[in-house]
Design a protein around this motif. Structure first.
Motif, PDB file in Angstrom:
ATOM      1  N   GLU A 159       9.243 -88.673 -96.271  1.00  0.00           N
ATOM      2  CA  GLU A 159       8.606 -87.492 -95.695  1.00  0.00           C
ATOM      3  C   GLU A 159       7.096 -87.698 -95.558  1.00  0.00           C
ATOM      4  OE1 GLU A 159       8.526 -82.642 -96.417  1.00  0.00           O
ATOM      5  OE2 GLU A 159       9.279 -83.989 -97.976  1.00  0.00           O
ATOM      6  N   LYS A 160       6.502 -88.297 -96.564  1.00  0.00           N
ATOM      7  CA  LYS A 160       5.058 -88.549 -96.519  1.00  0.00           C
ATOM      8  C   LYS A 160       4.705 -89.572 -95.447  1.00  0.00           C
ATOM      9  CE  LYS A 160       4.353 -87.345-101.345  1.00  0.00           C
ATOM     10  NZ  LYS A 160       4.134 -87.825-102.719  1.00  0.00           N
ATOM     11  N   ASN A 161       5.551 -90.577 -95.275  1.00  0.00           N
ATOM     12  CA  ASN A 161       5.291 -91.580 -94.239  1.00  0.00           C
ATOM     13  C   ASN A 161       5.375 -90.973 -92.842  1.00  0.00           C
ATOM     14  OD1 ASN A 161       4.851 -93.694 -96.023  1.00  0.00           O
ATOM     15  ND2 ASN A 161       7.005 -94.267 -96.084  1.00  0.00           N
ATOM     16  N   ILE A 162       6.371 -90.111 -92.624  1.00  0.00           N
ATOM     17  CA  ILE A 162       6.516 -89.462 -91.322  1.00  0.00           C
ATOM     18  C   ILE A 162       5.303 -88.572 -91.042  1.00  0.00           C
ATOM     19  CG2 ILE A 162       7.864 -87.774 -90.016  1.00  0.00           C
ATOM     20  CD1 ILE A 162      10.355 -88.872 -91.456  1.00  0.00           C
ATOM     21  N   PHE A 163       4.889 -87.816 -92.040  1.00  0.00           N
ATOM     22  CA  PHE A 163       3.742 -86.930 -91.870  1.00  0.00           C
ATOM     23  C   PHE A 163       2.465 -87.736 -91.629  1.00  0.00           C
ATOM     24  CE2 PHE A 163       0.341 -84.143 -93.338  1.00  0.00           C
ATOM     25  CZ  PHE A 163       0.666 -82.959 -92.692  1.00  0.00           C
ATOM     26  N   THR A 164       2.290 -88.820 -92.376  1.00  0.00           N
ATOM     27  CA  THR A 164       1.112 -89.673 -92.195  1.00  0.00           C
ATOM     28  C   THR A 164       1.096 -90.292 -90.807  1.00  0.00           C
ATOM     29  OG1 THR A 164       1.100 -90.205 -94.563  1.00  0.00           O
ATOM     30  CG2 THR A 164      -0.123 -91.670 -93.098  1.00  0.00           C
ATOM     31  N   LEU A 165       2.235 -90.777 -90.340  1.00  0.00           N
ATOM     32  CA  LEU A 165       2.322 -91.372 -89.017  1.00  0.00           C
ATOM     33  C   LEU A 165       1.982 -90.349 -87.936  1.00  0.00           C
ATOM     34  CD1 LEU A 165       3.065 -93.933 -87.416  1.00  0.00           C
ATOM     35  CD2 LEU A 165       5.423 -93.097 -87.353  1.00  0.00           C
ATOM     36  N   PHE A 166       2.447 -89.122 -88.116  1.00  0.00           N
ATOM     37  CA  PHE A 166       2.155 -88.067 -87.149  1.00  0.00           C
ATOM     38  C   PHE A 166       0.650 -87.802 -87.078  1.00  0.00           C
ATOM     39  CE2 PHE A 166       1.387 -83.603 -86.159  1.00  0.00           C
ATOM     40  CZ  PHE A 166       2.086 -83.451 -84.971  1.00  0.00           C
ATOM     41  N   MET A 167      -0.006 -87.715 -88.229  1.00  0.00           N
ATOM     42  CA  MET A 167      -1.447 -87.455 -88.252  1.00  0.00           C
ATOM     43  C   MET A 167      -2.238 -88.623 -87.673  1.00  0.00           C
ATOM     44  SD  MET A 167      -1.802 -84.395 -89.424  1.00  0.00           S
ATOM     45  CE  MET A 167      -3.482 -84.190 -90.010  1.00  0.00           C
ATOM     46  N   ILE A 168      -1.791 -89.840 -87.909  1.00  0.00           N
ATOM     47  CA  ILE A 168      -2.481 -91.014 -87.358  1.00  0.00           C
ATOM     48  C   ILE A 168      -2.358 -91.049 -85.842  1.00  0.00           C
ATOM     49  CG2 ILE A 168      -2.491 -93.527 -87.277  1.00  0.00           C
ATOM     50  CD1 ILE A 168      -3.677 -92.386 -89.837  1.00  0.00           C
ATOM     51  N   ILE A 169      -1.153 -90.739 -85.325  1.00  0.00           N
ATOM     52  CA  ILE A 169      -0.945 -90.753 -83.872  1.00  0.00           C
ATOM     53  C   ILE A 169      -1.789 -89.682 -83.197  1.00  0.00           C
ATOM     54  CG2 ILE A 169       0.757 -90.284 -82.067  1.00  0.00           C
ATOM     55  CD1 ILE A 169       2.834 -91.671 -83.815  1.00  0.00           C
ATOM     56  N   THR A 170      -1.829 -88.481 -83.768  1.00  0.00           N
ATOM     57  CA  THR A 170      -2.647 -87.412 -83.175  1.00  0.00           C
ATOM     58  C   THR A 170      -4.132 -87.756 -83.234  1.00  0.00           C
ATOM     59  OG1 THR A 170      -2.540 -86.240 -85.304  1.00  0.00           O
ATOM     60  CG2 THR A 170      -0.978 -85.580 -83.593  1.00  0.00           C
ATOM     61  N   SER A 171      -4.563 -88.425 -84.308  1.00  0.00           N
ATOM     62  CA  SER A 171      -5.964 -88.856 -84.382  1.00  0.00           C
ATOM     63  C   SER A 171      -6.281 -89.884 -83.299  1.00  0.00           C
ATOM     64  CB  SER A 171      -6.257 -89.454 -85.760  1.00  0.00           C
ATOM     65  OG  SER A 171      -6.095 -88.492 -86.785  1.00  0.00           O
ATOM     66  N   ALA A 172      -5.360 -90.827 -83.090  1.00  0.00           N
ATOM     67  CA  ALA A 172      -5.561 -91.835 -82.046  1.00  0.00           C
ATOM     68  C   ALA A 172      -5.580 -91.192 -80.659  1.00  0.00           C
ATOM     69  CB  ALA A 172      -4.454 -92.895 -82.122  1.00  0.00           C
ATOM     70  N   LEU A 173      -4.732 -90.185 -80.450  1.00  0.00           N
ATOM     71  CA  LEU A 173      -4.711 -89.476 -79.173  1.00  0.00           C
ATOM     72  C   LEU A 173      -6.029 -88.738 -78.936  1.00  0.00           C
ATOM     73  CD1 LEU A 173      -3.138 -88.642 -76.660  1.00  0.00           C
ATOM     74  CD2 LEU A 173      -2.161 -86.753 -77.979  1.00  0.00           C
ATOM     75  N   CYS A 174      -6.584 -88.157 -79.998  1.00  0.00           N
ATOM     76  CA  CYS A 174      -7.879 -87.478 -79.879  1.00  0.00           C
ATOM     77  C   CYS A 174      -8.997 -88.471 -79.549  1.00  0.00           C
ATOM     78  CB  CYS A 174      -8.197 -86.736 -81.178  1.00  0.00           C
ATOM     79  SG  CYS A 174      -7.214 -85.242 -81.432  1.00  0.00           S
ATOM     80  N   ILE A 175      -8.933 -89.660 -80.149  1.00  0.00           N
ATOM     81  CA  ILE A 175      -9.924 -90.703 -79.816  1.00  0.00           C
ATOM     82  C   ILE A 175      -9.840 -91.053 -78.332  1.00  0.00           C
ATOM     83  CG2 ILE A 175     -10.577 -93.110 -80.214  1.00  0.00           C
ATOM     84  CD1 ILE A 175      -9.589 -92.776 -83.093  1.00  0.00           C
ATOM     85  N   LEU A 176      -8.623 -91.217 -77.838  1.00  0.00           N
ATOM     86  CA  LEU A 176      -8.431 -91.556 -76.424  1.00  0.00           C
ATOM     87  C   LEU A 176      -8.981 -90.459 -75.517  1.00  0.00           C
ATOM     88  CD1 LEU A 176      -7.220 -93.415 -74.262  1.00  0.00           C
ATOM     89  CD2 LEU A 176      -5.048 -92.200 -74.566  1.00  0.00           C
ATOM     90  N   LEU A 177      -8.719 -89.194 -75.860  1.00  0.00           N
ATOM     91  CA  LEU A 177      -9.216 -88.085 -75.052  1.00  0.00           C
ATOM     92  C   LEU A 177     -10.742 -88.022 -75.064  1.00  0.00           C
ATOM     93  CD1 LEU A 177      -6.684 -85.240 -75.904  1.00  0.00           C
ATOM     94  CD2 LEU A 177      -7.003 -86.364 -73.710  1.00  0.00           C
ATOM     95  N   ASN A 178     -11.343 -88.288 -76.220  1.00  0.00           N
ATOM     96  CA  ASN A 178     -12.810 -88.291 -76.298  1.00  0.00           C
ATOM     97  C   ASN A 178     -13.414 -89.370 -75.410  1.00  0.00           C
ATOM     98  OD1 ASN A 178     -13.100 -86.146 -78.155  1.00  0.00           O
ATOM     99  ND2 ASN A 178     -12.688 -87.498 -79.878  1.00  0.00           N
ATOM    100  N   LEU A 179     -12.823 -90.556 -75.436  1.00  0.00           N
ATOM    101  CA  LEU A 179     -13.342 -91.657 -74.615  1.00  0.00           C
ATOM    102  C   LEU A 179     -13.123 -91.386 -73.125  1.00  0.00           C
ATOM    103  CD1 LEU A 179     -12.208 -94.734 -76.752  1.00  0.00           C
ATOM    104  CD2 LEU A 179     -14.452 -93.637 -76.680  1.00  0.00           C
ATOM    105  N   VAL A 180     -11.971 -90.804 -72.782  1.00  0.00           N
ATOM    106  CA  VAL A 180     -11.700 -90.468 -71.381  1.00  0.00           C
ATOM    107  C   VAL A 180     -12.685 -89.407 -70.890  1.00  0.00           C
ATOM    108  CG1 VAL A 180     -10.032 -89.387 -69.818  1.00  0.00           C
ATOM    109  CG2 VAL A 180      -9.277 -91.132 -71.432  1.00  0.00           C
ATOM    110  N   GLU A 181     -12.940 -88.404 -71.730  1.00  0.00           N
ATOM    111  CA  GLU A 181     -13.886 -87.356 -71.335  1.00  0.00           C
ATOM    112  C   GLU A 181     -15.300 -87.903 -71.193  1.00  0.00           C
ATOM    113  OE1 GLU A 181     -15.105 -82.774 -72.591  1.00  0.00           O
ATOM    114  OE2 GLU A 181     -14.025 -84.050 -74.013  1.00  0.00           O
ATOM    115  N   ALA A 182     -15.692 -88.793 -72.109  1.00  0.00           N
ATOM    116  CA  ALA A 182     -17.019 -89.411 -72.003  1.00  0.00           C
ATOM    117  C   ALA A 182     -17.129 -90.230 -70.718  1.00  0.00           C
ATOM    118  CB  ALA A 182     -17.273 -90.293 -73.230  1.00  0.00           C
ATOM    119  N   THR A 183     -16.083 -90.986 -70.394  1.00  0.00           N
ATOM    120  CA  THR A 183     -16.080 -91.756 -69.142  1.00  0.00           C
ATOM    121  C   THR A 183     -16.164 -90.846 -67.936  1.00  0.00           C
ATOM    122  OG1 THR A 183     -14.727 -93.447 -70.235  1.00  0.00           O
ATOM    123  CG2 THR A 183     -14.820 -93.495 -67.828  1.00  0.00           C
TER     124      THR A 183
END
Length: 267
Positions: A182-206
């Motif tokens: 359960e902890k691994n699934i939750f951790t993976l979910f938070m990591i993926i959403t963080s990576a998605l936010c990084i991508l959105l920030n870079l796309v918006e900056a571009t």
């Protein structure tokens, strides 16, 4: 921790953001903030209590738990969410500063005075730089925390069984982590959403930089066209002046010839 304060402040960023910024806010609140607030404490609430080692040596379980969990996931995510949302608050504060300047100017010079800013919320000048820097800072914060989780928790994932031989443990003891799947699934979910936010920030900056460059090129082309028109008008004016001067010269020459003829006849 009163997360409602941060939620109320960040909703004001929505009207100052681009489409990518609004999407980023939605992901932060729905997929990170709400998921964290509703499930993180339940998943990790009994973490230390159910971390069991097959020894009765006093202090061994506590030492092993501290070794494998140097910082709690819950506290790290709380710190990450606070730091990643602070730059957005700077944008709100910058807009509030502009509005305050406009209000003081109206109080001093009257309501019909010329405005300092055409639109206080429009990303121009210093506000554009504040917004752009906030995007890079948010991407940097999420990147740093992803790296921290990677280093602290062995590629993000927890195993069911860990072996510990730290003092005061008498020998190599087996310790069992509670609910690792359960902890691994939750951790993976938070990591993926963080990576998605990084991508959105870079796309918006571009997007912002590209839009700014396009505006500069368009402004440069307009200035060049204006210069050409002014230059052409100036050349036409010079041509007309020269033409007038030539006509005046011809007229003067004809007058002199007529005068000479008249003088000759008189003689």
């Amino acid at each position: 921790m009163n997360w409602g304060v941060y939620e109320a402040l960040l909703t004001g960023v929505n009207k100052f953001s681009t489409e990518f910024g609004r999407l980023w806010l939605s992901i932060v609140f729905i997929f990170r903030f709400l998921v964290y607030a509703l499930t993180a404490s339940r998943v990790w609430g009994d973490d230390q209590k159910e971390f069991i080692c097959n020894t009765r040596q006093p202090g061994c379980t506590n030492v092993c738990y501290d070794y494998y969990f140097p910082v709690s996931h819950v506290r790290l995510w709380a710190l990450q969410l606070i730091l990643v949302t602070c730059p957005s608050l700077l944008v709100v504060m910058h807009v509030a500063y502009r509005e305050n300047r406009e209000e003081k100017r109206r109080e001093k010079l009257g309501k019909d005075c010329e405005k300092i800013y055409v639109n206080t919320a429009k990303k121009r000048g210093g506000l554009w730089w504040t917004y752009l820097i906030s995007l890079f800072f948010k991407a940097l914060v999420d990147s740093v925390f992803i790296y921290v989780f990677y280093r602290l928790y062995e590629n993000f994932f927890l195993t069911r069984l860990v072996k510990c031989s730290i003092d005061p443990c008498p020998n190599i003891v087996d310790c069992f982590i509670s609910k690792p799947s359960e902890k691994n699934i939750f951790t993976l979910f938070m990591i993926i959403t963080s990576a998605l936010c990084i991508l959105l920030n870079l796309v918006e900056a571009t997007y912002l930089i590209g839009k700014k460059c396009k505006e500069m090129i368009h402004r440069s082309n307009n200035m060049t066209l204006h210069e050409r028109i002014v230059k052409s008008s100036h050349e036409d004016q010079q041509h007309n002046n020269c033409k007038e001067q030539i006509q005046i010269g011809i007229h003067c020459k004809n007058s002199n010839i007529n005068k000479m003829k008249t003088d000759n006849i008189s003689k």
